[in-house]
Design a protein around this motif. Structure first.
Motif, PDB file in Angstrom:
ATOM      1  N   UNK A 144       0.753  -1.032   0.032  1.00  0.00           N
ATOM      2  CA  UNK A 144       0.214  -0.190  -0.161  1.00  0.00           C
ATOM      3  C   UNK A 144       0.649   1.676   0.094  1.00  0.00           C
ATOM      4  N   UNK A 145       2.231   1.386   0.003  1.00  0.00           N
ATOM      5  CA  UNK A 145       3.439   2.466   0.250  1.00  0.00           C
ATOM      6  C   UNK A 145       2.896   2.874   1.395  1.00  0.00           C
ATOM      7  N   UNK A 146       2.484   2.823   2.331  1.00  0.00           N
ATOM      8  CA  UNK A 146       2.225   2.978   3.941  1.00  0.00           C
ATOM      9  C   UNK A 146       3.640   3.419   4.271  1.00  0.00           C
ATOM     10  N   UNK A 147       3.983   3.591   5.222  1.00  0.00           N
ATOM     11  CA  UNK A 147       5.269   3.696   5.932  1.00  0.00           C
ATOM     12  C   UNK A 147       4.368   3.455   7.522  1.00  0.00           C
ATOM     13  N   UNK A 148       4.912   2.296   8.733  1.00  0.00           N
ATOM     14  CA  UNK A 148       3.766   1.904   9.453  1.00  0.00           C
ATOM     15  C   UNK A 148       5.310   1.637  10.732  1.00  0.00           C
ATOM     16  N   UNK A 163       1.698   8.503   4.896  1.00  0.00           N
ATOM     17  CA  UNK A 163       2.073   8.027   3.821  1.00  0.00           C
ATOM     18  C   UNK A 163       1.724  10.196   3.553  1.00  0.00           C
ATOM     19  N   UNK A 164       3.394  10.061   2.862  1.00  0.00           N
ATOM     20  CA  UNK A 164       3.395  11.340   2.375  1.00  0.00           C
ATOM     21  C   UNK A 164       3.590  12.169   3.899  1.00  0.00           C
ATOM     22  N   UNK A 165       2.774  13.641   3.388  1.00  0.00           N
ATOM     23  CA  UNK A 165       3.063  14.312   4.495  1.00  0.00           C
ATOM     24  C   UNK A 165       1.604  14.154   5.718  1.00  0.00           C
ATOM     25  N   UNK A 166       0.960  13.505   5.582  1.00  0.00           N
ATOM     26  CA  UNK A 166      -0.431  12.700   5.765  1.00  0.00           C
ATOM     27  C   UNK A 166       0.443  11.505   7.711  1.00  0.00           C
ATOM     28  N   UNK A 167      -0.488  11.557   8.178  1.00  0.00           N
ATOM     29  CA  UNK A 167      -0.258  10.988   9.727  1.00  0.00           C
ATOM     30  C   UNK A 167      -0.941  10.471  10.459  1.00  0.00           C
ATOM     31  N   UNK A 168      -1.620   8.933  10.482  1.00  0.00           N
ATOM     32  CA  UNK A 168      -2.767   9.176  11.790  1.00  0.00           C
ATOM     33  C   UNK A 168      -1.962   8.171  12.289  1.00  0.00           C
ATOM     34  N   UNK A 169      -2.665   7.991  13.777  1.00  0.00           N
ATOM     35  CA  UNK A 169      -1.966   8.060  15.201  1.00  0.00           C
ATOM     36  C   UNK A 169      -3.250   6.934  15.255  1.00  0.00           C
ATOM     37  N   UNK A 170      -2.959   5.290  16.285  1.00  0.00           N
ATOM     38  CA  UNK A 170      -3.984   4.767  16.865  1.00  0.00           C
ATOM     39  C   UNK A 170      -3.802   3.952  18.181  1.00  0.00           C
ATOM     40  N   UNK A 171      -4.318   3.965  19.035  1.00  0.00           N
ATOM     41  CA  UNK A 171      -3.498   3.540  20.209  1.00  0.00           C
ATOM     42  C   UNK A 171      -4.689   2.505  20.753  1.00  0.00           C
ATOM     43  N   UNK A 172      -4.465   1.165  20.369  1.00  0.00           N
ATOM     44  CA  UNK A 172      -5.107  -0.006  20.747  1.00  0.00           C
ATOM     45  C   UNK A 172      -5.211  -0.181  22.202  1.00  0.00           C
ATOM     46  N   UNK A 173      -6.393  -0.079  23.083  1.00  0.00           N
ATOM     47  CA  UNK A 173      -5.894  -1.195  24.345  1.00  0.00           C
ATOM     48  C   UNK A 173      -6.019  -2.848  24.344  1.00  0.00           C
TER      49      UNK A 173
END
Length: 182
Positions: A144-148, A163-173
């Motif tokens: 998917x060309x996403x850096x994780x 991905x690029x300048x966009x970011x998503x941050x998730x904390x899963x209990x």
């Protein structure tokens, strides 16, 4: 007879003044006892762009949890940042409970990618096989060309996707009884 009307006016004015003092006191307490110490704490944390705290009268009366909305900019290590935030809140909070809501620069593409790896995360929580989870997520991220970056802590799993300048941050209990980040 005019004396009785005068007592009603005094009673109404007294009621209005009492309500003004009570609501003003609640506003001042929320600002100086909750918001200012938390805002000062967040000024020293790198990676936090902005913070907003919900007003206490927006919370339900039985729930003493204060919602904190945190806008993150580029984060190197979500686990370290999240633990620094929760440790700081425990120090300034005085036993108060906080619900942390992360605001990021997510896109529909990053959200769709998260939904594609969500099952791998939930399976790893149930089985404890985090190495397999990380391998599967890295394989999906490559296509998917996403850096994780995935971090596994004692209480949570921390997922950073960019991905690029966009970011998503998730904390899963890891424990379903814990409250997580939304």
């Amino acid at each position: 007879m005019p004396n009785k009307n005068y007592n009603w006016v005094i009673g109404c004015v007294t009621l209005m003044l009492t309500l003004a003092v009570l609501f003003g006191g609640q506003f001042l307490w929320n600002k100086y006892a909750v918001a200012n110490p938390v805002n000062r704490m967040f000024q020293n944390i790198d990676g936090v762009e902005s913070v907003s705290i919900s007003r206490l009268n927006e919370q339900s009366k039985n729930n003493e949890t204060v919602k904190i909305y945190i806008k993150l900019n580029h984060v190197d290590n979500l686990q370290n940042l999240y633990e620094e935030i929760t440790d700081g809140l425990n120090q300034v909070g005085g036993g108060k409970k906080y619900d942390i809501v992360i605001r990021d620069t997510r896109t529909p593409e990053l959200e769709q990618f998260y939904y594609s790896i969500h099952y791998d995360i939930q399976e790893a929580i149930f089985t404890g096989n985090f190495a397999t989870m990380a391998e599967r997520i890295q394989a999906k991220a490559g296509s998917a060309q996403v850096k994780t970056q995935i971090y596994v802590g004692n209480k949570n799993i921390y997922v950073q996707m960019t991905k690029g300048a966009d970011g998503m941050y998730v904390v899963v209990p890891r424990d379903s009884g814990n409250r997580g980040v939304k």
